[in-house]
Scaffold this motif. Structure first.
Motif, PDB file in Angstrom:
ATOM      1  N   GLU A   1      21.558  62.165 -34.867  1.00  0.00           N
ATOM      2  CA  GLU A   1      21.343  61.297 -33.719  1.00  0.00           C
ATOM      3  C   GLU A   1      20.448  60.119 -34.121  1.00  0.00           C
ATOM      4  N   GLU A   2      20.580  59.014 -33.413  1.00  0.00           N
ATOM      5  CA  GLU A   2      19.716  57.855 -33.655  1.00  0.00           C
ATOM      6  C   GLU A   2      18.561  57.894 -32.655  1.00  0.00           C
ATOM      7  N   HIS A   3      17.357  58.048 -33.178  1.00  0.00           N
ATOM      8  CA  HIS A   3      16.179  58.165 -32.320  1.00  0.00           C
ATOM      9  C   HIS A   3      15.350  56.880 -32.291  1.00  0.00           C
ATOM     10  N   GLU A   4      15.752  55.882 -33.060  1.00  0.00           N
ATOM     11  CA  GLU A   4      15.005  54.621 -33.104  1.00  0.00           C
ATOM     12  C   GLU A   4      15.937  53.456 -32.776  1.00  0.00           C
ATOM     13  N   GLY A   5      15.357  52.438 -32.163  1.00  0.00           N
ATOM     14  CA  GLY A   5      16.075  51.194 -31.949  1.00  0.00           C
ATOM     15  C   GLY A   5      17.359  51.340 -31.153  1.00  0.00           C
ATOM     16  N   THR A   6      18.273  50.398 -31.382  1.00  0.00           N
ATOM     17  CA  THR A   6      19.570  50.371 -30.701  1.00  0.00           C
ATOM     18  C   THR A   6      20.594  51.140 -31.530  1.00  0.00           C
ATOM     19  N   PRO A   7      21.441  51.952 -30.921  1.00  0.00           N
ATOM     20  CA  PRO A   7      22.495  52.631 -31.688  1.00  0.00           C
ATOM     21  C   PRO A   7      23.367  51.619 -32.427  1.00  0.00           C
ATOM     22  N   ILE A   8      23.638  51.906 -33.671  1.00  0.00           N
ATOM     23  CA  ILE A   8      24.412  50.978 -34.506  1.00  0.00           C
ATOM     24  C   ILE A   8      25.812  50.795 -33.946  1.00  0.00           C
ATOM     25  N   ASN A   9      26.429  51.881 -33.456  1.00  0.00           N
ATOM     26  CA  ASN A   9      27.793  51.744 -32.942  1.00  0.00           C
ATOM     27  C   ASN A   9      27.838  50.873 -31.690  1.00  0.00           C
ATOM     28  N   ARG A  10      26.753  50.901 -30.900  1.00  0.00           N
ATOM     29  CA  ARG A  10      26.723  50.051 -29.707  1.00  0.00           C
ATOM     30  C   ARG A  10      26.700  48.572 -30.115  1.00  0.00           C
ATOM     31  N   ASN A  11      25.949  48.263 -31.157  1.00  0.00           N
ATOM     32  CA  ASN A  11      25.888  46.897 -31.665  1.00  0.00           C
ATOM     33  C   ASN A  11      27.275  46.424 -32.096  1.00  0.00           C
ATOM     34  N   ARG A  12      27.981  47.283 -32.831  1.00  0.00           N
ATOM     35  CA  ARG A  12      29.303  46.913 -33.339  1.00  0.00           C
ATOM     36  C   ARG A  12      30.337  46.829 -32.221  1.00  0.00           C
ATOM     37  N   VAL A  13      30.254  47.745 -31.265  1.00  0.00           N
ATOM     38  CA  VAL A  13      31.185  47.723 -30.135  1.00  0.00           C
ATOM     39  C   VAL A  13      31.030  46.433 -29.336  1.00  0.00           C
ATOM     40  N   GLN A  14      29.806  46.020 -29.106  1.00  0.00           N
ATOM     41  CA  GLN A  14      29.575  44.771 -28.380  1.00  0.00           C
ATOM     42  C   GLN A  14      30.174  43.583 -29.122  1.00  0.00           C
ATOM     43  N   GLU A  15      30.077  43.611 -30.453  1.00  0.00           N
ATOM     44  CA  GLU A  15      30.673  42.531 -31.248  1.00  0.00           C
ATOM     45  C   GLU A  15      32.189  42.537 -31.123  1.00  0.00           C
ATOM     46  N   ALA A  16      32.773  43.729 -31.091  1.00  0.00           N
ATOM     47  CA  ALA A  16      34.228  43.833 -30.947  1.00  0.00           C
ATOM     48  C   ALA A  16      34.682  43.370 -29.566  1.00  0.00           C
ATOM     49  N   LEU A  17      33.982  43.803 -28.530  1.00  0.00           N
ATOM     50  CA  LEU A  17      34.379  43.459 -27.162  1.00  0.00           C
ATOM     51  C   LEU A  17      34.194  41.975 -26.871  1.00  0.00           C
ATOM     52  N   ALA A  18      33.354  41.306 -27.658  1.00  0.00           N
ATOM     53  CA  ALA A  18      33.179  39.859 -27.470  1.00  0.00           C
ATOM     54  C   ALA A  18      34.478  39.104 -27.740  1.00  0.00           C
ATOM     55  N   GLN A  19      35.399  39.729 -28.496  1.00  0.00           N
ATOM     56  CA  GLN A  19      36.696  39.110 -28.772  1.00  0.00           C
ATOM     57  C   GLN A  19      37.717  39.381 -27.658  1.00  0.00           C
ATOM     58  N   GLN A  20      37.296  40.139 -26.636  1.00  0.00           N
ATOM     59  CA  GLN A  20      38.145  40.486 -25.485  1.00  0.00           C
ATOM     60  C   GLN A  20      39.480  41.107 -25.910  1.00  0.00           C
ATOM     61  N   PRO A  21      39.413  42.158 -26.720  1.00  0.00           N
ATOM     62  CA  PRO A  21      40.662  42.783 -27.171  1.00  0.00           C
ATOM     63  C   PRO A  21      41.169  43.841 -26.198  1.00  0.00           C
ATOM     64  N   GLU A  22      42.463  44.057 -26.230  1.00  0.00           N
ATOM     65  CA  GLU A  22      43.029  45.224 -25.535  1.00  0.00           C
ATOM     66  C   GLU A  22      42.915  46.462 -26.421  1.00  0.00           C
ATOM     67  N   THR A  23      42.913  46.220 -27.750  1.00  0.00           N
ATOM     68  CA  THR A  23      42.866  47.331 -28.706  1.00  0.00           C
ATOM     69  C   THR A  23      41.915  47.002 -29.851  1.00  0.00           C
ATOM     70  N   VAL A  24      41.063  47.963 -30.188  1.00  0.00           N
ATOM     71  CA  VAL A  24      40.276  47.894 -31.419  1.00  0.00           C
ATOM     72  C   VAL A  24      40.940  48.830 -32.408  1.00  0.00           C
ATOM     73  N   CYS A  25      41.321  48.313 -33.553  1.00  0.00           N
ATOM     74  CA  CYS A  25      41.979  49.133 -34.563  1.00  0.00           C
ATOM     75  C   CYS A  25      41.006  49.513 -35.664  1.00  0.00           C
ATOM     76  N   VAL A  26      41.092  50.762 -36.093  1.00  0.00           N
ATOM     77  CA  VAL A  26      40.240  51.274 -37.155  1.00  0.00           C
ATOM     78  C   VAL A  26      41.124  51.961 -38.192  1.00  0.00           C
ATOM     79  N   SER A  27      40.508  52.331 -39.302  1.00  0.00           N
ATOM     80  CA  SER A  27      41.263  53.030 -40.352  1.00  0.00           C
ATOM     81  C   SER A  27      40.419  54.163 -40.922  1.00  0.00           C
ATOM     82  N   CYS A  28      39.587  54.756 -40.053  1.00  0.00           N
ATOM     83  CA  CYS A  28      38.651  55.790 -40.497  1.00  0.00           C
ATOM     84  C   CYS A  28      38.333  56.718 -39.322  1.00  0.00           C
TER      85      CYS A  28
END
Length: 667
Positions: free
Chosen positions: A598-625
């Protein structure tokens, strides 16, 4: 100019400089041996491109400013050599060269001196107004910039006086010096040109020799070590870790500088403290304790404090505590919490202009904590036990591993009958969301007629997470078991859907004598599509798509184009990019074993990345992992009102299969 005085000053300065360099660089020898002298031709090429050519430096906007200073200094080294030699033997001068060549040199020196003066002024303004990182406004930094500026001003002053005296010709080759000469003639110094010349000469001499002797004691020692450090860089990606030998009496990992390699210690002297690693690090960027720049700085500080006495210490517990690399974050140590914050994404190494290898050092310190002191986050206890007893992170029974495919009637791998082993991985076999990816991938492979088989319940975890977390002993056992099984079954080709499995089987297992052709599913699907073996409708309806680069697929293995090409061929749409993409992509937060913490400090890293992805207003986020899938799905759930879907590229391809090629659906 007093020739005798200068000769004495130069002699003392050179002797002091040589002693200082020897005293500091000799400390590197306390480190463990490591071969960094193989493939000398390749190393020379890399040095020319990255050290002399400054390729990584100028890849960032402000890097060009540093590049100008560096290249100008290479040219001005000739001018300073002439200055020192003429101080000893006044008759020695470039004026003895043919006039055209002398004129060309004068022009270069004038131009480079002006460029350097402007560049250091720009650097000082930037450091004051917009520093690259907190704490960048240091006395040392301003002192170095001031000394460089003083050298340039003294050079122009000396040449201007010489032109005013008629000692140098006033030609178009020296436009800046000509301007200075005109200014000198309008000042009271015009009546004391000889004295003014001597003042500028001695300013230049004292600053030059002072600068030279200050280098070994400042962060600017990288001027001496950066070029060799690039030459000695790892020529391969740092996508694996050093294998340990488990014999009675051995120590594991690194808690003291002598447990690091000599190259690790040279890295610490080569750090330019530019702050690029800090800016790129997902842990540092989201408020965690980890700062890769400070980790390297702590190693240098620890080495300077304790390196000279390392050989005198022989098992004294108190002495070992004094020299530990792992501590409270002060006095040359790094806090444990900082070490556990690392996601092993490799962003720090990707951006470092002098190729410092941060990640292996962090893993070595983790290894000491896990294997020598059994100190690690409590959350990892279950992970290690589950991996050891049942070879998967969740502790699921091995018989459960094949349930995801119970209705697919998959063929077991058999050498000579099936070409590929489909290595499903723990997430693909046990995680509810990623089981869907596994099913989609088998549909794609079947549609293309790929010959593959699975190990079913005989498959075991590859051990990626435990190795990056520092439990090398457990990884060693897991790797040996897997290698023995692969060899016994005659496995030569493997398909993976997980980049962590991909890099472990492809890179780590080579240390165990296993050479496999390992392909990530994005690479194989791309090959199938481009060769025509796989036909799709080319219009998968998933809307606007943004793609996230997995660190272990991209930065660690240079696979960037294949997943993007697959998405474009199967959707018929442009793939949108996040601001940080490809080699500069931002981690999802799950690598380096962080998937299980678990992340006990600061902002969760995945939340930071998700916000960056949603800034592009996508219908789909594609991953390969699979890890990225989990982190994105969890992050998107925390965003109210969003309808964005997360899909693996295999799922997108399965959606666009030609109806005639689509295998029957299974529940």
């Amino acid at each position: 100019m007093n020739q005798t005085l200068f000769t004495a000053l130069l002699t003392v300065s050179l002797a002091t400089f040589a002693f200082s360099c020897f005293r500091r660089l000799s400390l590197v020898t306390v480190g463990r041996s490591e071969n960094r002298f193989d493939r000398p031709v390749d190393r020379l090429k890399e040095m020319l491109v990255y050290a002399i050519g400054q390729k990584r430096v100028v890849s960032r906007p402000f890097g060009l400013n540093h590049g100008i200073i560096f290249w100008a200094f290479l040219v001005l080294a000739l001018a300073n050599l002439e200055f020192l030699l003429s101080g000893l033997i006044p008759a020695v001068s470039f004026a003895l060269l043919p006039a055209p060549l002398h004129g060309a040199l004068l022009f270069l020196f004038d131009l480079c001196s002006l460029a350097t003066l402007l560049a250091v002024t720009t650097a000082a303004v930037r450091r004051t107004v917009n520093p690259p990182f907190d704490g960048a406004r240091t006395f040392e930094a301003y002192l170095i910039l001031s000394m460089i500026a003083a050298l340039m001003l003294a050079y122009f002053g000396l040449n201007g006086v010489r032109i005013a005296q008629g000692m140098l010709p006033q030609t178009s080759a020296t436009p800046v010096s000509n301007l200075v000469a005109g200014l000198v003639k309008t000042t009271p110094a015009a009546a004391h040109l000889e004295t003014a010349g001597n003042v500028f000469w001695w300013i230049h001499a004292v600053v030059l020799l002072g600068f030279m002797n200050f280098l070994p004691y400042s962060k600017h020692m990288h001027i001496l070590t950066a070029i060799p450090n690039v030459f000695l860089r790892s020529l391969d990606k740092c996508s694996t870790q050093e294998r340990e030998t488990f014999l009675e009496g051995n120590s594991f990992g690194a808690a003291t500088v002598e447990r690091l390699s000599w190259k690790d210690l040279l890295d610490s002297f080569s750090c330019t403290e530019c702050g690029r690693c800090q800016q790129s690090c997902p842990a540092a960027s989201t408020g965690k304790l980890l700062n890769p720049r400070e980790v390297i700085h702590a190693i240098k500080e620890n080495l300077l404090q304790n390196g000279a006495v390392m050989e005198k210490i022989s098992g004294d517990i108190e002495a070992e505590r004094e020299i530990s690399l792992i501590g409270n974050g002060k006095g040359g140590s790094t806090e444990e919490a900082a070490l556990w914050s690392c996601t092993s994404c490799g962003a720090c190494m990707e951006v470092c202009p002098v190729f410092i290898e941060h990640l292996p050092k962090i893993v070595k310190m983790r290894r000491h904590l896990v294997q020598m002191e059994a100190r690690f986050p409590e959350e990892l206890l279950n992970l290690f036990e589950n991996m050891e007893q049942r070879s998967n992170p969740w502790g699921m029974a091995p018989s459960e591993r094949s349930k995801w495919s119970s209705q697919l009637n998959l063929r077991p791998f058999e050498a000579g009958v099936t070409e590929y082993l489909l290595f499903v991985g723990c997430s693909g076999a046990f995680d509810a969301r990623n089981k869907q990816v596994s099913v989609a991938l088998t549909r794609v492979l079947d549609a293309a007629g790929v010959s593959y088989g699975v190990l079913g319940k005989e498959e075991k975890c590859c051990g990626d997470s435990v190795r990056r977390l520092g439990n090398e002993y457990l990884f060693d056992q897991m790797a040996i078991e897997n290698v023995q099984q692969f060899l016994a079954r005659g496995v030569t080709k493997i398909i993976t859907q997980c980049p962590h499995c991909f890099t472990t089987l492809k890179n780590d297992y080579r240390q165990y004598g296993l050479e496999l052709e390992v392909v990530h599913h994005s690479e194989l699907i791309n090959q199938l599509l481009t060769s025509g073996r796989l036909e799709t409708t080319g219009n998968a309806e998933i809307g606007r798509v943004v793609f996230h680069d997995s660190c272990y697929l991209g930065r660690h293995n240079d696979v960037y184009d294949a997943p993007r090409q697959v998405l474009e061929m199967t959707t018929g749409r442009k793939v949108w990019e996040m601001g940080r993409n490809r080699e500069n992509a931002f981690c999802c937060g799950a690598g380096g074993g962080r998937m299980w913490l678990e992340e006990h400090e600061g902002t969760p890293i995945n939340r930071n990345r998700v916000q960056e992805a949603l800034a592009q207003q996508p219908e789909t986020v594609c991953v390969s992992c699979p890890f990225c899938m989990t982190m994105f799905e969890d992050g998107i759930k925390d965003v109210p009102g969003t309808t964005t879907q997360v899909r693996d590229i295999a799922e997108v391809v399965a959606l666009s299969l030609q109806p005639s090629l689509l295998p029957p659906a299974t529940s």
